[in-house]
Design an enzyme around this catalytic site. Structure first.
Site, PDB file in Angstrom:
ATOM      1  N   HIS A 241     -35.081  -5.497  14.281  1.00 15.69           N
ATOM      2  CA  HIS A 241     -36.439  -6.010  14.086  1.00 15.69           C
ATOM      3  C   HIS A 241     -36.929  -6.870  15.268  1.00 15.69           C
ATOM      4  O   HIS A 241     -37.795  -6.463  16.019  1.00 15.69           O
ATOM      5  CB  HIS A 241     -36.502  -6.873  12.811  1.00 15.69           C
ATOM      6  CG  HIS A 241     -36.047  -6.160  11.576  1.00 15.69           C
ATOM      7  ND1 HIS A 241     -36.714  -5.098  11.017  1.00 15.69           N
ATOM      8  CD2 HIS A 241     -34.978  -6.390  10.768  1.00 15.69           C
ATOM      9  CE1 HIS A 241     -36.089  -4.699   9.931  1.00 15.69           C
ATOM     10  NE2 HIS A 241     -35.033  -5.460   9.759  1.00 15.69           N
TER      11      HIS A 241
HETATM   12  O1  RIB Z   1     -37.760  -8.680   7.905  1.00 17.58           O
HETATM   13  C1  RIB Z   1     -37.056  -8.867   9.110  1.00 17.58           C
HETATM   14  C2  RIB Z   1     -37.332 -10.215   9.677  1.00 17.58           C
HETATM   15  O2  RIB Z   1     -36.893 -11.227   8.760  1.00 17.58           O
HETATM   16  C3  RIB Z   1     -36.557 -10.493  10.967  1.00 17.58           C
HETATM   17  O3  RIB Z   1     -37.276 -11.415  11.740  1.00 17.58           O
HETATM   18  C4  RIB Z   1     -35.292 -11.115  10.469  1.00 17.58           C
HETATM   19  O4  RIB Z   1     -34.676 -11.960  11.452  1.00 17.58           O
HETATM   20  C5  RIB Z   1     -35.799 -11.952   9.333  1.00 17.58           C
HETATM   21  O5  RIB Z   1     -36.285 -13.175   9.878  1.00 17.58           O
END
Ligand code: RIB
Ligand code: CA
Length: 311
Positions: A241
């Protein structure tokens, strides 16, 4: 090109860690003004310490780390130790940081930097948006010092913490709404695009064969991370992500998107934290964000592997 002034707001967190390392490995592109930390994946005491641990790991203790908000604006804090481990960096054990945590609050740092910026600042937001929202509420004029805000958050499709919502926007939906309503130049990378960027066995092997201590650390982090998403979303590997935000800043051509009007559901139960996007903006609902929809995953991993190989 002069390095871009950059502040990374994050909740390390395994994928935040990879994003920070990618930014550390790109000194020609980023003038990293500071790292602000927020409660999210794990509580603030851990996110701020993990950010400092990662500065040590990358030998970038020149980058100041600030602690921000320990909880969302209104909602109780929820965390994600099931995904990131009890330390927030499951898979590795990094030494206790010796670099000092800055005494200034992260919100004060964000306001001060944006109010005094000589060149407009880019903010990479990788966690719940509480710090940025509090800063914008307290000092709306800080917007004049912001070039753009690139956010990992939201989902036009299925969520990951609930069927309707992505974790960052679900943890603090009110903060997310403050930010999308603030009139800032926003780019949003949600699950729709980060689920295209997954760590396959081949990509993990490329990191492992870097043969550097850092490559081994990153591979160890990724080996443990995100298996839940693989099963839940039927992915070919764990999604990466937060590094997508840094990759976008480094190579925007690896991504495509459309201007949309984005709003955040702050009420209810089933859809709390939902990203509601209108791909046909109108005069009454003008576009307030560039919503990224596709990624060249091979290009992202090639960039990540190449840069980490230099760190
Ligand atoms: O949904 C994914 C996000 O939420 C990413 O930033 C992960 O690190 C969590 O913070
Ligand atoms: Ca994060």
């Amino acid at each position: 090109m002069l390095p871009r002034p950059l502040i990374i707001d994050c909740d390390p967190g395994v994928d935040d860690a990879i994003a920070l390392l990618l930014a550390f490995a790109s000194p020609d592109e980023f003038d990293l003004l500071g790292i602000t930390t927020v409660a999210g994946n794990v509580p603030l005491a851990l996110t701020q310490a993990n950010a400092r641990r990662l500065c040590h790991l990358a030998q970038r203790t020149d980058v100041p780390v600030y602690a921000g908000c320990p909880r969302p604006l209104l909602r109780p804090l929820i965390t994600a130790e099931d995904i990131h481990g009890s330390t927030g960096l499951e898979g590795v054990v990094l030494p206790e940081p010796t670099m000092a945590l800055q005494a200034q609050h992260a919100v004060a740092f964000l306001m001060e930097q944006c109010m005094t910026a000589m060149a407009p600042i880019t903010i990479a937001a990788l966690g719940p948006l509480t710090n940025l929202a509090v800063a914008l509420i307290q000092c709306p004029a800080m917007a004049k010092g912001i070039d753009q805000v690139v956010i990992m958050g939201g989902a036009l499709g299925l969520g990951n913490i609930t069927p309707a919502a992505e974790f960052n926007f679900y943890v603090d939906p009110h903060a997310a709404k403050v930010v999308v309503d603030a009139g800032l130049p926003l780019t949003i990378l949600g699950l729709d695009v980060t689920h295209q960027v997954v760590t396959t066995a081949e990509r993990l092997a490329a990191l492992e064969t870097l043969g550097t201590p850092l490559g081994q650390t990153v591979a160890a982090l990724l080996r443990h991370y995100g298996q839940d998403d693989v099963e839940r979303h039927g992915l070919a590997g764990p999604p990466l992500h937060d590094p997508c935000v840094i990759a976008y800043l480094l190579c925007p051509d690896l991504f495509t998107g459309r201007p949309m009007h984005v709003d955040i559901e702050t009420e209810g139960t089933l859809c709390l934290g939902r990203t509601v996007a209108n791909a046909r903006p109108t005069e009454t609902l003008p576009a307030n964000a560039m919503v990224i929809e596709t990624a060249d995953a091979e290009g992202v991993y090639a960039l990540l592997t190449e840069r980490l190989g230099k760190l």
